[in-house]
Write a protein that holds these residues in place. Structure first.
Motif, mmCIF file in Angstrom:
data_model
loop_
_atom_site.group_PDB
_atom_site.id
_atom_site.type_symbol
_atom_site.label_atom_id
_atom_site.label_comp_id
_atom_site.label_asym_id
_atom_site.label_seq_id
_atom_site.Cartn_x
_atom_site.Cartn_y
_atom_site.Cartn_z
ATOM 1 N N ARG A 165 0.845 -1.194 0.000
ATOM 2 C CA ARG A 165 0.000 0.000 0.000
ATOM 3 C C ARG A 165 0.880 1.243 0.000
ATOM 4 O O ARG A 165 2.052 1.203 0.374
ATOM 5 C CB ARG A 165 -0.955 0.016 1.191
ATOM 6 C CG ARG A 165 -0.306 0.101 2.556
ATOM 7 C CD ARG A 165 -1.341 0.217 3.667
ATOM 8 N NE ARG A 165 -0.716 0.060 4.978
ATOM 9 C CZ ARG A 165 -1.074 -0.848 5.897
ATOM 10 N NH1 ARG A 165 -2.056 -1.691 5.647
ATOM 11 N NH2 ARG A 165 -0.453 -0.901 7.053
ATOM 12 N N PHE A 166 0.279 2.352 -0.413
ATOM 13 C CA PHE A 166 0.955 3.648 -0.383
ATOM 14 C C PHE A 166 -0.116 4.728 -0.504
ATOM 15 O O PHE A 166 -1.223 4.496 -1.011
ATOM 16 C CB PHE A 166 1.980 3.766 -1.526
ATOM 17 C CG PHE A 166 1.395 3.656 -2.913
ATOM 18 C CD1 PHE A 166 1.116 4.785 -3.672
ATOM 19 C CD2 PHE A 166 1.134 2.407 -3.464
ATOM 20 C CE1 PHE A 166 0.569 4.673 -4.941
ATOM 21 C CE2 PHE A 166 0.592 2.289 -4.747
ATOM 22 C CZ PHE A 166 0.312 3.424 -5.488
ATOM 23 N N LEU A 167 0.210 5.909 -0.005
ATOM 24 C CA LEU A 167 -0.686 7.058 -0.077
ATOM 25 C C LEU A 167 -0.138 8.022 -1.111
ATOM 26 O O LEU A 167 1.044 8.378 -1.072
ATOM 27 C CB LEU A 167 -0.785 7.744 1.284
ATOM 28 C CG LEU A 167 -1.834 8.853 1.414
ATOM 29 C CD1 LEU A 167 -3.245 8.264 1.414
ATOM 30 C CD2 LEU A 167 -1.603 9.653 2.695
ATOM 31 N N HIS A 168 -1.000 8.432 -2.050
ATOM 32 C CA HIS A 168 -0.570 9.370 -3.091
ATOM 33 C C HIS A 168 -1.705 10.346 -3.371
ATOM 34 O O HIS A 168 -2.829 9.931 -3.664
ATOM 35 C CB HIS A 168 -0.198 8.628 -4.371
ATOM 36 C CG HIS A 168 0.392 9.525 -5.434
ATOM 37 N ND1 HIS A 168 1.748 9.659 -5.618
ATOM 38 C CD2 HIS A 168 -0.191 10.338 -6.353
ATOM 39 C CE1 HIS A 168 1.982 10.502 -6.606
ATOM 40 N NE2 HIS A 168 0.801 10.934 -7.069
ATOM 41 N N GLY A 169 -1.410 11.629 -3.254
ATOM 42 C CA GLY A 169 -2.390 12.643 -3.603
ATOM 43 C C GLY A 169 -3.691 12.561 -2.832
ATOM 44 O O GLY A 169 -4.755 12.867 -3.364
ATOM 45 N N GLY A 170 -3.621 12.123 -1.591
ATOM 46 C CA GLY A 170 -4.817 12.019 -0.779
ATOM 47 C C GLY A 170 -5.637 10.769 -1.002
ATOM 48 O O GLY A 170 -6.766 10.679 -0.521
ATOM 49 N N VAL A 171 -5.097 9.793 -1.724
ATOM 50 C CA VAL A 171 -5.789 8.528 -1.983
ATOM 51 C C VAL A 171 -4.922 7.368 -1.490
ATOM 52 O O VAL A 171 -3.709 7.351 -1.723
ATOM 53 C CB VAL A 171 -6.095 8.347 -3.488
ATOM 54 C CG1 VAL A 171 -6.695 6.969 -3.779
ATOM 55 C CG2 VAL A 171 -7.038 9.452 -3.978
ATOM 56 N N MET A 172 -5.529 6.418 -0.802
ATOM 57 C CA MET A 172 -4.831 5.218 -0.360
ATOM 58 C C MET A 172 -4.928 4.159 -1.457
ATOM 59 O O MET A 172 -6.020 3.834 -1.921
ATOM 60 C CB MET A 172 -5.450 4.679 0.928
ATOM 61 C CG MET A 172 -4.808 3.399 1.450
ATOM 62 S SD MET A 172 -3.085 3.630 1.955
ATOM 63 C CE MET A 172 -3.311 4.634 3.435
ATOM 64 N N PHE A 173 -3.775 3.623 -1.858
ATOM 65 C CA PHE A 173 -3.715 2.573 -2.868
ATOM 66 C C PHE A 173 -3.276 1.276 -2.191
ATOM 67 O O PHE A 173 -2.275 1.250 -1.474
ATOM 68 C CB PHE A 173 -2.733 2.945 -3.979
ATOM 69 C CG PHE A 173 -3.210 4.095 -4.834
ATOM 70 C CD1 PHE A 173 -3.899 3.861 -6.010
ATOM 71 C CD2 PHE A 173 -2.967 5.405 -4.447
ATOM 72 C CE1 PHE A 173 -4.347 4.914 -6.793
ATOM 73 C CE2 PHE A 173 -3.407 6.467 -5.215
ATOM 74 C CZ PHE A 173 -4.107 6.223 -6.395
#
Length: 347
Positions: A165-173
Motif C-alpha cells: 500500500r501507499f498514499l498518493h495525492g490524498g488517496v490510499m492505494f
C-alpha cells in the motif's frame, strides 16, 4: 459477498463520486490541498500463445508517453496454458523495467495458482509463489525505471510481501494477492486431480495456504482502511487479480454469486463490504482476470447498491489496452475513468 452486477457503464469516460478532501503538509509546514494527478491500470498480458508479443510494445509505449504518475498491474504475466518456468518472471521484470514511471504489481493465478496444471509443467504452485515473492519483491520499492517506496505486509521475499500500500495525492492505494482460480481454494478431489500433477497432500497444502493468506489479506485490507481514515483520505483504490464473481447469473431460486466456484472470495468480499460501509470516501475495486473493460456498481443486497463502491475491471489478452484514472480532488467526482484503446493493439 457482493451479488450480480448492475448499472454497467461501458463508455470512454465514467465519473465516480467521492466525498471529502485530504490535506497535505508542504515544506513550509502549511497545509496544502492534494493536487490533481492520473494513474494507469493494466494486466493480463502478454499471452504469447495469443500472439500478444507483437501488440505489447504499442501498449507499453502508450503508457510511457502518458502523463500518469504511476501504473498498477493486476496480474497474469503469462497465459494459463504455458509453463511456469523461471524465465516467465525474469521476462516480466524486463517488461516492468521498460516502464518510465513506477509500477505496482500484484500476482495473478497464471503465474502461481495454476502452475500445477500439466500444460503449465506440473509444477508446485506454492514453490512458484515462493519463487515469485523472491523475484518480484526483492526490495521494498516498486518496479519501473522510476521507483517509489511501498509499504509491505511482509519482508522482501517472504510471506505476504506482495500485499502493498501507499498514499498518493490524498488517496490510499492497496494491492492484495487474491488471484483467479477461486483464490487457490481447492474444493474437491476432482478439481485437485483434473489435468493436474497434484496429489491429495498438495491440495491439502493449497487449502492451508488459502486460509492463511485469506486471513492475512483481510488484516491488510482492514488496516489499510484504518490508515486511510486516519489520513482523511479522499478515497481508497483496492487492486486484486481475481474476478470474485460479480457477473454470475442470478435465478429466482438461487443466487449464483454464492456458487462454490467463487467461494474462495466470500470471506474477503464480505469484509470489504463492511469496511466500505464504514468509510466516508469512495472505494474503487480493481481486478483483472476476465479480460474486458467494465465499470459498474455491483449489488451487495437484493436491489441495493453500495453507493461508495465501484468496480473497475481492466482489459486483458487478446484486447491489449489500458485504463487511465484521473484523481481530481477539487471536483465533486474525484475518480475519472478513461479506457485507453491502443490502435496497434486492436483486434
Amino acid at each position: 459477498m457482493l451479488r450480480k452486477s448492475v448499472l454497467t457503464v461501458l463508455v470512454s469516460m465514467a465519473l465516480i463520486s467521492c466525498a471529502g478532501t485530504a490535506p497535505a503538509t508542504g515544506a513550509s509546514g502549511q497545509t496544502t490541498a492534494p493536487q490533481k494527478f492520473a494513474f494507469g491500470l493494466w494486466g493480463d498480458m502478454p499471452y504469447k500463445k495469443a500472439g500478444d508479443d507483437v501488440k505489447l510494445p504499442a501498449v507499453l509505449h502508450s503508457i510511457n508517453q502518458s502523463d500518469i504518475a504511476f501504473s498498477m498491474y493486476d496480474g497474469d504475466i503469462k497465459d494459463g496454458s504455458s509453463k511456469c518456468t523461471d524465465d516467465v518472471y525474469t521476462d516480466a521484470l524486463k517488461m516492468f523495467g521498460s516502464m518510465k514511471k513506477p509500477v505496482v504489481y500484484v500476482p495473478g493465478d497464471n503465474e502461481w495458482t495454476d502452475c500445477h496444471r500439466l500444460n503449465n509443467g506440473g509444477m508446485d504452485p506454492l514453490e512458484r509463489l515462493a519463487h515469485l515473492r523472491r523475484m518480484m519483491y526483492a526490495t521494498p520499492m516498486s518496479l519501473g525505471q522510476t521507483q517509489m517506496a511501498l509499504e509491505h505486509q511482509g519482508k522482501p521475499g517472504e510471506k505476504f510481501v506482495e500485499n502493498t500500500r501507499f498514499l498518493h495525492g490524498g488517496v490510499m492505494f492497496v494491492a492484495i494477492n487474491m488471484p483467479g482460480s477461486n483464490n487457490n481454494l481447492v474444493l474437491n478431489a476432482k478439481s485437485c486431480s483434473n489435468k493436474s500433477a497434484r496429489k491429495a497432500a498438495q491440495c491439502d497444502a493449497a487449502n492451508a495456504e488459502y486460509l492463511e493468506r485469506d486471513s492475512a489479506n483481510v488484516v491488510w485490507m482492514s488496516a489499510s482502511f484504518a490508515q486511510a481514515k486516519a489520513q482523511n483520505a479522499l478515497g481508497l483504490v483496492l487492486m486484486v487479480q481475481g474476478d470474485p464473481g460479480f457477473d454470475l447469473p442470478e435465478t429466482e431460486d438461487m443466487d449464483e454469486s454464492q456458487a462454490p466456484g467463487v467461494s474462495g472470495y466470500r470471506h474477503f468480499m464480505s469484509q470489504l463490504v463492511q469496511q466500505t460501509e464504514q468509510f466516508k470516501g469512495q472505494v474503487l475495486f480493481v481486478h483483472g482476470d476476465t479480460h474486458y473493460f467494465k465499470l459498474d456498481k455491483p449489488l451487495y443486497n437484493p436491489g441495493k447498491v453500495l453507493p461508495n463502491l465501484t468496480r473497475l475491471q481492466t482489459f486483458g489478452s487478446p484486447s491489449l489496452h489500458w485504463v487511465r484514472v484521473t484523481v481530481d480532488p477539487a471536483a465533486s467526482q474525484i475518480f475519472q475513468v478513461h479506457p485507453v484503446t491502443v490502435e496497434q493493439a486492436k483486434n
